[in-house]
Design a protein around this motif. Structure first.
Motif, mmCIF file in Angstrom:
data_model
loop_
_atom_site.group_PDB
_atom_site.id
_atom_site.type_symbol
_atom_site.label_atom_id
_atom_site.label_comp_id
_atom_site.label_asym_id
_atom_site.label_seq_id
_atom_site.Cartn_x
_atom_site.Cartn_y
_atom_site.Cartn_z
ATOM 1 N N MET A 60 35.298 32.215 3.193
ATOM 2 C CA MET A 60 35.303 32.957 2.077
ATOM 3 C C MET A 60 36.239 34.105 2.082
ATOM 4 S SD MET A 60 31.436 32.532 0.785
ATOM 5 C CE MET A 60 31.716 33.248 -1.208
ATOM 6 N N LEU A 61 36.339 34.827 3.115
ATOM 7 C CA LEU A 61 37.227 35.921 3.331
ATOM 8 C C LEU A 61 38.603 35.578 3.338
ATOM 9 C CD1 LEU A 61 34.945 37.920 5.935
ATOM 10 C CD2 LEU A 61 35.546 38.797 3.644
ATOM 11 N N ARG A 62 38.593 34.707 4.017
ATOM 12 C CA ARG A 62 40.162 34.022 4.421
ATOM 13 C C ARG A 62 40.803 33.544 3.155
ATOM 14 N NH1 ARG A 62 41.623 30.388 8.868
ATOM 15 N NH2 ARG A 62 43.576 30.687 7.894
ATOM 16 N N ALA A 63 39.928 32.788 2.522
ATOM 17 C CA ALA A 63 40.490 32.403 1.088
ATOM 18 C C ALA A 63 40.430 33.346 -0.130
ATOM 19 C CB ALA A 63 39.830 30.985 0.846
ATOM 20 N N GLY A 64 40.091 34.315 0.177
ATOM 21 C CA GLY A 64 40.364 35.626 -0.894
ATOM 22 C C GLY A 64 39.263 35.456 -1.866
ATOM 23 N N LEU A 65 37.949 34.939 -1.595
ATOM 24 C CA LEU A 65 36.708 34.947 -2.601
ATOM 25 C C LEU A 65 36.185 35.984 -2.862
ATOM 26 C CD1 LEU A 65 35.639 31.109 -1.727
ATOM 27 C CD2 LEU A 65 37.335 31.773 -3.290
ATOM 28 N N ILE A 66 35.910 36.737 -1.691
ATOM 29 C CA ILE A 66 34.790 37.784 -1.729
ATOM 30 C C ILE A 66 35.536 38.785 -0.866
ATOM 31 C CG2 ILE A 66 32.729 36.798 -2.245
ATOM 32 C CD1 ILE A 66 32.348 36.565 0.844
ATOM 33 N N ARG A 67 35.088 40.193 -0.941
ATOM 34 C CA ARG A 67 35.072 41.164 -0.204
ATOM 35 C C ARG A 67 33.870 42.019 -0.065
ATOM 36 N NH1 ARG A 67 38.952 38.946 1.472
ATOM 37 N NH2 ARG A 67 41.365 39.712 1.726
ATOM 38 N N THR A 87 31.760 45.228 0.030
ATOM 39 C CA THR A 87 31.916 46.507 -0.435
ATOM 40 C C THR A 87 30.975 47.818 0.185
ATOM 41 O OG1 THR A 87 30.500 46.396 -2.259
ATOM 42 C CG2 THR A 87 32.862 45.873 -2.761
ATOM 43 N N ALA A 88 29.964 47.070 0.701
ATOM 44 C CA ALA A 88 28.753 47.790 1.353
ATOM 45 C C ALA A 88 27.981 46.510 2.344
ATOM 46 C CB ALA A 88 27.937 48.536 0.525
ATOM 47 N N ALA A 89 27.011 47.066 3.021
ATOM 48 C CA ALA A 89 26.200 46.095 3.671
ATOM 49 C C ALA A 89 25.580 44.905 3.039
ATOM 50 C CB ALA A 89 25.366 46.707 4.862
ATOM 51 N N GLY A 90 25.884 43.884 3.105
ATOM 52 C CA GLY A 90 25.207 42.900 2.465
ATOM 53 C C GLY A 90 25.458 42.864 0.864
ATOM 54 N N ILE A 91 26.574 43.582 0.440
ATOM 55 C CA ILE A 91 26.907 43.765 -1.077
ATOM 56 C C ILE A 91 28.216 43.270 -1.186
ATOM 57 C CG2 ILE A 91 27.273 45.195 -3.166
ATOM 58 C CD1 ILE A 91 25.225 46.620 -1.850
ATOM 59 N N TYR A 92 28.744 42.360 -2.074
ATOM 60 C CA TYR A 92 30.011 41.900 -2.052
ATOM 61 C C TYR A 92 30.716 41.836 -3.422
ATOM 62 C CZ TYR A 92 29.097 40.325 2.625
ATOM 63 O OH TYR A 92 28.666 40.039 3.904
ATOM 64 N N ALA A 93 31.983 42.151 -3.552
ATOM 65 C CA ALA A 93 32.813 41.896 -4.893
ATOM 66 C C ALA A 93 33.503 40.576 -4.925
ATOM 67 C CB ALA A 93 33.766 42.995 -4.600
ATOM 68 N N TRP A 94 33.011 39.876 -5.896
ATOM 69 C CA TRP A 94 33.713 38.744 -6.295
ATOM 70 C C TRP A 94 35.148 38.522 -6.801
ATOM 71 C CZ3 TRP A 94 30.882 34.126 -4.862
ATOM 72 C CH2 TRP A 94 29.689 34.372 -4.304
ATOM 73 N N LEU A 95 36.143 38.180 -6.042
ATOM 74 C CA LEU A 95 37.501 38.286 -6.390
ATOM 75 C C LEU A 95 37.591 37.107 -7.527
ATOM 76 C CD1 LEU A 95 39.253 39.489 -3.238
ATOM 77 C CD2 LEU A 95 37.844 40.444 -4.793
ATOM 78 N N PRO A 96 39.096 36.971 -7.975
ATOM 79 C CA PRO A 96 39.009 36.119 -9.107
ATOM 80 C C PRO A 96 38.760 34.652 -8.654
ATOM 81 C CG PRO A 96 40.786 37.738 -9.460
ATOM 82 C CD PRO A 96 39.953 38.063 -8.128
ATOM 83 N N ALA A 97 39.094 34.210 -7.645
ATOM 84 C CA ALA A 97 38.857 32.834 -7.232
ATOM 85 C C ALA A 97 37.570 32.572 -6.918
ATOM 86 C CB ALA A 97 39.675 32.262 -6.210
ATOM 87 N N GLY A 98 36.784 33.582 -6.300
ATOM 88 C CA GLY A 98 35.426 33.483 -5.938
ATOM 89 C C GLY A 98 34.539 33.517 -7.439
ATOM 90 N N TRP A 99 34.862 34.391 -8.196
ATOM 91 C CA TRP A 99 34.013 34.488 -9.458
ATOM 92 C C TRP A 99 34.275 33.274 -10.247
ATOM 93 C CZ3 TRP A 99 30.484 36.109 -11.828
ATOM 94 C CH2 TRP A 99 30.365 36.470 -13.104
#
Ligand code: 5CA
Length: 440
Positions: free
Chosen positions: A26-33, A35-47
């Motif tokens: 998920m990180l390598r394919a650019g789906l999420i990043r 932003t804090a422990a256990g909290i993620y931003a969903w990037l365009p492909a992940g969203w």
């Protein structure tokens, strides 16, 4: 989407913080990043994936008569004091105080809020049953958030709540929901096995969990392999008919399936050895029948046939939508990357231009892309072919439409199926017809 202009940050190296395949991918394919422990931003492909899953969940909820609404993420502590769960829930609840010193919380689930809303609106038994759901962010302050979105603190959940007049009709509702779940997971391209489960802090006596098999799963599972072979989409169940629902449920529960917490060695011994499956599973859904627990504690009634007040029977039904993204990847990948089931893929196909700048290649790619820009990712970068192939496999698009100078000269596109690795050649029209077929 044109890759040269997109916010799709793929990584060549494995991120050090990721311990399991789905988190790494998920990180390598650019789906999420994170932003804090256990909290993620969903990037365009992940969203996109998250929304595709939510849409299938929504369609199957609507098909069994559930109505979608949207409740807020922030809740008043007062509501939870009424059910008695404010103190009982413990440190997993994120408690917040507003500027007027009022106690609030970020909802970990919504039994209290929906029961209160129900009570404000529904007054008579004639208006039952009611099944209400939303797809909304939840927060649980997990001690050890881990494995990316698999066990996050903020996560996306579909939660449905049912209200019935009596016990028998609430069991019908539970069975209808069970069918909706089995259909949902099959449409998502994964096998989720329903298993008898414990009810935990939600309460109640009848409960099933749905688990996707994966070695990294948190629960041990035991089940009859016949469950993997069922076609829930092809079953003819009349959801308006109690007898038909009962037949379906009896058949489904006739196959042994239990997590380690509920495992019964005597019953297990009855399953033919060739059909015994043991492994680990990821819980992607959990349904509960808990009767009058919340309607009684919160004093919510409807007037019954004789005018006397009655406490409706309830159930709640959760699907971990964000966890499913990771679980699907755990169940569907290879050493090169993700293999998306067509129904949830962020893009149906990637168009790989092997010679950006070449007028014939560019023209053919543009023609393909123009046919369905919302469904295609166009790799128009000035990168070498190897890097484009590697990214395409990593991101896991079901189809790759490969356009090179030799083929393009003859009007041919090479088509690669990501799952099978099979390669064919076709015209632009033939390729589009294949790729745009509606997924099952
Ligand atoms: N109110 C009930 C049903 S609506 C409920 O909350 N059930 S639950 O606790 O089982 O959660 C429902 C689903 O949410 C789980 O099956 C799981 O797939 C997902 N889930 C729970 N906790 C997390 C978490 N920390 N991270 C990601 N998904 C989670």
């Amino acid at each position: 989407m044109r890759l040269s202009r997109s916010f799709l940050p793929t990584l060549k190296e494995n991120p050090a913080e990721a311990q399991i395949t789905s988190h790494r991918l998920m990180l390598r394919a650019g789906l999420i990043r994170q932003t804090a422990a256990g909290i993620y931003a969903w990037l365009p492909a992940g969203w996109r994936v998250l929304q595709n899953i939510a849409e299938i969940v929504r369609q199957e909820q609507n098909a069994v008569g559930a109505q979608e609404l949207l409740m807020p993420t922030l809740q008043s502590a007062e509501l939870w004091k009424r059910s008695g769960r404010y103190d009982a829930y413990g440190p997993e609840m994120l408690r917040i105080r507003d500027r007027h010193e009022r106690d609030m919380l970020y909802g970990p689930t919504n039994e209290e809020m929906i029961t209160d809303l129900f009570g404000q609106v529904i007054k008579s038994y004639k208006e039952l049953p009611q099944v209400l759901y939303h797809i909304q962010w939840k927060f649980r302050d997990e001690v050890r958030p881990r494995f990316g979105v698999m066990r996050g603190r903020e996560f996306y959940m579909k939660d449905a709540y049912s209200f019935d007049l009596d016990y028998d009709s609430s069991v019908d509702t539970y069975r209808r929901m069970m069918l909706a779940y089995l259909r949902t997971f099959q449409r998502l391209g994964v096998r989720a096995i329903p298993m008898l489960a414990d009810t935990g802090p939600i309460g109640g006596e009848l409960s099933h969990e749905f688990l996707i098999l994966a070695p990294t799963g948190e629960s041990g599972v035991f089940f009859d392999s016949a469950l993997e072979e069922q076609d829930w989409l092809g079953q003819d169940v009349d959801i308006a008919d109690r007898h038909s629902l009962e037949q379906f449920f009896t058949r489904m529960t006739s196959f042994y399936a239990a997590t380690d917490e509920k495992h019964d060695t005597a019953a297990w011994a009855q399953v033919p050895a060739a059909r015994q499956r043991e492994g680990r599973g990821i819980e992607v859904g959990h349904i509960f029948h808990f009767g009058r627990k919340y309607t009684e504690s919160m004093d919510i009634t409807v007037s019954g046939p004789d005018g006397a007040p009655l406490f409706p029977e309830m159930g709640s039904y959760g699907i971990g939508v964000s966890r499913l993204v990771a679980a699907i990847i755990e169940a569907s990948h290879d050493e090169n990357g993700i293999i998306w089931p067509e129904s949830v893929a962020p893009f149906r196909a990637v168009i790989i231009n092997l010679k950006s700048g070449d007028s014939v290649c560019d023209a053919m790619c543009e023609k393909l892309y123009a046919a369905a820009p919302e469904h295609f990712l166009y790799d128009d970068r000035a990168e070498r072919a190897g890097a484009k192939f590697a990214d395409a496999d990593l991101m896991g698009h079901p189809w790759q439409l490969i356009v090179g100078p030799r083929g393009a000269k003859d009007g041919k596109v090479e088509i690669k199926n990501r799952r099978t690795g099979e390669r064919t050649e076709d015209t632009v029209e033939g390729a589009l017809a294949l790729v745009m077929k509606t997924p099952g």
